[in-house]
Design a protein around this motif. Sequence first.
Motif, PDB file in Angstrom:
ATOM      1  N   LEU A 197      17.921   6.629  11.193  1.00 23.92           N
ATOM      2  CA  LEU A 197      17.160   7.093  10.032  1.00 23.92           C
ATOM      3  C   LEU A 197      16.026   6.108   9.750  1.00 23.92           C
ATOM      4  N   PHE A 198      14.824   6.615   9.621  1.00 25.17           N
ATOM      5  CA  PHE A 198      13.655   5.780   9.327  1.00 25.17           C
ATOM      6  C   PHE A 198      13.490   5.662   7.818  1.00 25.17           C
ATOM      7  N   PHE A 199      13.570   4.437   7.303  1.00 26.89           N
ATOM      8  CA  PHE A 199      13.431   4.171   5.868  1.00 26.89           C
ATOM      9  C   PHE A 199      12.584   2.913   5.700  1.00 26.89           C
ATOM     10  N   PRO A 200      11.253   3.069   5.718  1.00 25.53           N
ATOM     11  CA  PRO A 200      10.380   1.887   5.729  1.00 25.53           C
ATOM     12  C   PRO A 200      10.301   1.208   4.371  1.00 25.53           C
ATOM     13  N   ASN A 201       9.918  -0.053   4.391  1.00 28.89           N
ATOM     14  CA  ASN A 201       9.545  -0.732   3.155  1.00 28.89           C
ATOM     15  C   ASN A 201       8.257  -0.109   2.624  1.00 28.89           C
ATOM     16  N   TRP A 202       7.980  -0.315   1.357  1.00 31.41           N
ATOM     17  CA  TRP A 202       6.904   0.420   0.704  1.00 31.41           C
ATOM     18  C   TRP A 202       6.061  -0.493  -0.158  1.00 31.41           C
ATOM     19  N   SER A 203       5.046   0.118  -0.738  1.00 24.76           N
ATOM     20  CA  SER A 203       4.222  -0.574  -1.733  1.00 24.76           C
ATOM     21  C   SER A 203       3.897   0.414  -2.840  1.00 24.76           C
ATOM     22  N   ASP A 204       3.845  -0.081  -4.062  1.00 22.53           N
ATOM     23  CA  ASP A 204       3.400   0.737  -5.182  1.00 22.53           C
ATOM     24  C   ASP A 204       1.877   0.745  -5.141  1.00 22.53           C
ATOM     25  N   THR A 205       1.328   1.699  -4.412  1.00 21.33           N
ATOM     26  CA  THR A 205      -0.120   1.704  -4.176  1.00 21.33           C
ATOM     27  C   THR A 205      -0.921   2.074  -5.424  1.00 21.33           C
ATOM     28  N   ASN A 206      -0.231   2.530  -6.480  1.00 17.26           N
ATOM     29  CA  ASN A 206      -0.924   2.770  -7.748  1.00 17.26           C
ATOM     30  C   ASN A 206      -1.068   1.478  -8.553  1.00 17.26           C
ATOM     31  N   PHE A 207      -0.137   0.547  -8.343  1.00 20.11           N
ATOM     32  CA  PHE A 207      -0.179  -0.742  -9.039  1.00 20.11           C
ATOM     33  C   PHE A 207      -0.923  -1.792  -8.214  1.00 20.11           C
ATOM     34  N   VAL A 208      -0.657  -1.820  -6.918  1.00 24.28           N
ATOM     35  CA  VAL A 208      -1.312  -2.764  -6.009  1.00 24.28           C
ATOM     36  C   VAL A 208      -2.446  -2.022  -5.308  1.00 24.28           C
ATOM     37  N   HIS A 209      -3.672  -2.287  -5.748  1.00 25.23           N
ATOM     38  CA  HIS A 209      -4.817  -1.562  -5.193  1.00 25.23           C
ATOM     39  C   HIS A 209      -6.056  -2.459  -5.221  1.00 25.23           C
ATOM     40  N   PRO A 210      -7.083  -2.101  -4.469  1.00 24.82           N
ATOM     41  CA  PRO A 210      -8.228  -3.011  -4.300  1.00 24.82           C
ATOM     42  C   PRO A 210      -9.194  -3.071  -5.476  1.00 24.82           C
ATOM     43  N   ASP A 211      -9.031  -2.201  -6.487  1.00 30.15           N
ATOM     44  CA  ASP A 211      -9.988  -2.176  -7.591  1.00 30.15           C
ATOM     45  C   ASP A 211      -9.622  -3.113  -8.738  1.00 30.15           C
ATOM     46  N   LEU A 318      10.257  -7.135  10.342  1.00 32.67           N
ATOM     47  CA  LEU A 318       8.947  -6.651   9.933  1.00 32.67           C
ATOM     48  C   LEU A 318       8.618  -7.284   8.585  1.00 32.67           C
ATOM     49  N   PRO A 319       7.575  -8.096   8.484  1.00 31.77           N
ATOM     50  CA  PRO A 319       7.316  -8.843   7.248  1.00 31.77           C
ATOM     51  C   PRO A 319       7.068  -7.926   6.056  1.00 31.77           C
ATOM     52  N   SER A 320       7.854  -8.107   5.015  1.00 32.59           N
ATOM     53  CA  SER A 320       7.719  -7.258   3.830  1.00 32.59           C
ATOM     54  C   SER A 320       6.412  -7.525   3.098  1.00 32.59           C
ATOM     55  N   LYS A 321       5.881  -8.741   3.204  1.00 29.14           N
ATOM     56  CA  LYS A 321       4.652  -9.072   2.480  1.00 29.14           C
ATOM     57  C   LYS A 321       3.469  -8.233   2.954  1.00 29.14           C
ATOM     58  N   LEU A 322       3.547  -7.699   4.169  1.00 29.36           N
ATOM     59  CA  LEU A 322       2.411  -6.982   4.727  1.00 29.36           C
ATOM     60  C   LEU A 322       2.130  -5.685   3.986  1.00 29.36           C
ATOM     61  N   THR A 323       3.154  -5.070   3.397  1.00 27.94           N
ATOM     62  CA  THR A 323       2.939  -3.779   2.731  1.00 27.94           C
ATOM     63  C   THR A 323       1.929  -3.904   1.596  1.00 27.94           C
ATOM     64  N   ASN A 324       2.054  -4.935   0.782  1.00 26.04           N
ATOM     65  CA  ASN A 324       1.128  -5.106  -0.349  1.00 26.04           C
ATOM     66  C   ASN A 324      -0.241  -5.591   0.095  1.00 26.04           C
ATOM     67  N   ILE A 325      -0.286  -6.344   1.190  1.00 27.53           N
ATOM     68  CA  ILE A 325      -1.584  -6.745   1.744  1.00 27.53           C
ATOM     69  C   ILE A 325      -2.366  -5.508   2.174  1.00 27.53           C
ATOM     70  N   LEU A 326      -1.678  -4.574   2.823  1.00 31.72           N
ATOM     71  CA  LEU A 326      -2.330  -3.330   3.231  1.00 31.72           C
ATOM     72  C   LEU A 326      -2.751  -2.518   2.017  1.00 31.72           C
ATOM     73  N   ALA A 327      -1.918  -2.512   0.981  1.00 32.29           N
ATOM     74  CA  ALA A 327      -2.207  -1.709  -0.210  1.00 32.29           C
ATOM     75  C   ALA A 327      -3.489  -2.144  -0.911  1.00 32.29           C
ATOM     76  N   VAL A 328      -3.806  -3.438  -0.897  1.00 31.87           N
ATOM     77  CA  VAL A 328      -5.048  -3.899  -1.525  1.00 31.87           C
ATOM     78  C   VAL A 328      -6.227  -3.847  -0.563  1.00 31.87           C
ATOM     79  N   GLY A 329      -5.999  -3.362   0.652  1.00 29.23           N
ATOM     80  CA  GLY A 329      -7.077  -3.341   1.631  1.00 29.23           C
ATOM     81  C   GLY A 329      -7.480  -4.729   2.044  1.00 29.23           C
ATOM     82  N   GLY A 330      -6.470  -5.590   2.236  1.00 29.44           N
ATOM     83  CA  GLY A 330      -6.732  -6.982   2.567  1.00 29.44           C
ATOM     84  C   GLY A 330      -7.105  -7.192   4.025  1.00 29.44           C
ATOM     85  N   HIS A 331      -7.779  -8.311   4.276  1.00 28.83           N
ATOM     86  CA  HIS A 331      -8.129  -8.712   5.641  1.00 28.83           C
ATOM     87  C   HIS A 331      -7.059  -9.697   6.102  1.00 28.83           C
TER      88      HIS A 331
END
Length: 411
Positions: A197-211, A318-331
């Motif tokens: 079963l695939f159950f990935p880690n996530w990010s609250d993309t409404n709270f963590v965002h680039p704006d 799989l590093p959990s920190k990466l989900t929020n980095i992606l959510a803010v559109g980080g480099h």
Amino acid sequence: MKFILYSINYAPELTGIGKYNGELAAALPALGVATTVITAPPYYPEWQIHAGFDNSYSTTKPQSGLTVCRNPLYVPSKVTTFKRLLHLSSFALSSFGRLLTMIRQKPDVIFLVQPTLFCAPFALLYARVCGAKTILHIQDFEIDAMFGLGLATQGKLKQLVSSIERFLMNRFDKVSSISFSMLENARRKGVPEHKLLFFPNWSDTNFVHPDVDASALRASWGYQPDDKVVLYSGNLGQKQGLDIVLEAAKALADSPKVKFIIIGSGAYRETLEQLAHSMGLSNVEFKPLQPWELVPQILVMADVHLVVQKKGVADAVLPSKLTNILAVGGHALVTAEQHTELGKIAERYPGIYQLVEPEHSIDFIAALKQILQQDTQATNQVARNYAVENINSDKVIKRFVEDLQQLVHKE
């Protein structure tokens, strides 16, 4: 539906598995899943019991439909292989005592998070008595990580431990994990396809965002608008291989506008601070873990994000920190081998982050310099789009509840 989340880590731990468990348990009651959490007092990543908590049995009900049962455990101040085994064993035993008091609860599903596999025999026995379905959720292949880091000898011991791991995994109704590479690893260990079963880690993309406006935080931390902030945030442990970050800081010491921040706690923090001092690094600042409310600002403030691991670890974790980095559109600059999940994502989504081989300091420094020359305050739209489409927390958790319902009602 009655659901037991069984894990050594839980909120208010701010990093890794505890963070995700806390968010999952808080979300489930609103989706019709009454949840009981069997866990320990928060201790990670500092490896000491957090202020305001006792290392004892306790039960709280922080919201309707959610009960949190904490159980004592041994927490070593200095982590060694033997002490880590005692640590894991102590939680397995104390939490089994808790399970014995809950025989009459008749849960529909018991969801065991690995680590720790030490709890698997007790979870399976409890489920058999209660008639519950079982899911082993793999956040970290702890056996692979142990041998990959050389924390245990190889040969016959590895064969024995791997056989026990395979036996236990196959006794669960489902085995879930956070990446396709980790599911493939489960297949190699003998778990049949229909159980995966695939159950990935996530990010609250409404709270963590680039704006998010991070200018006030940047100024309060003493950084100028034209400074280039390079950030590592998370656990400061052996498996991260963070010495390479200090090597990069030394290589960029003649670039006064480049500032390194290391945020986090862990068994390796004191060693890193001593090493930075001995190297005479004035461009590196260490900070403790920050409140969750500040996370979006911190992530937006950073020009470059570092996701660093040693060779042989990235395929297991799989590093959990990466989900929020992606959510803010980080480099992001990520160390991982090409065959790992991180390598496959980088190949599938060009530009999502920069990938270099682990423990190659020359390539790491060259890649970091290349990213620093870009417009790092502009949103990495490839990363942001990936987060919204693939790891949005609402989508991931709702899909998981659908999987639970299918498991429970399957004839």
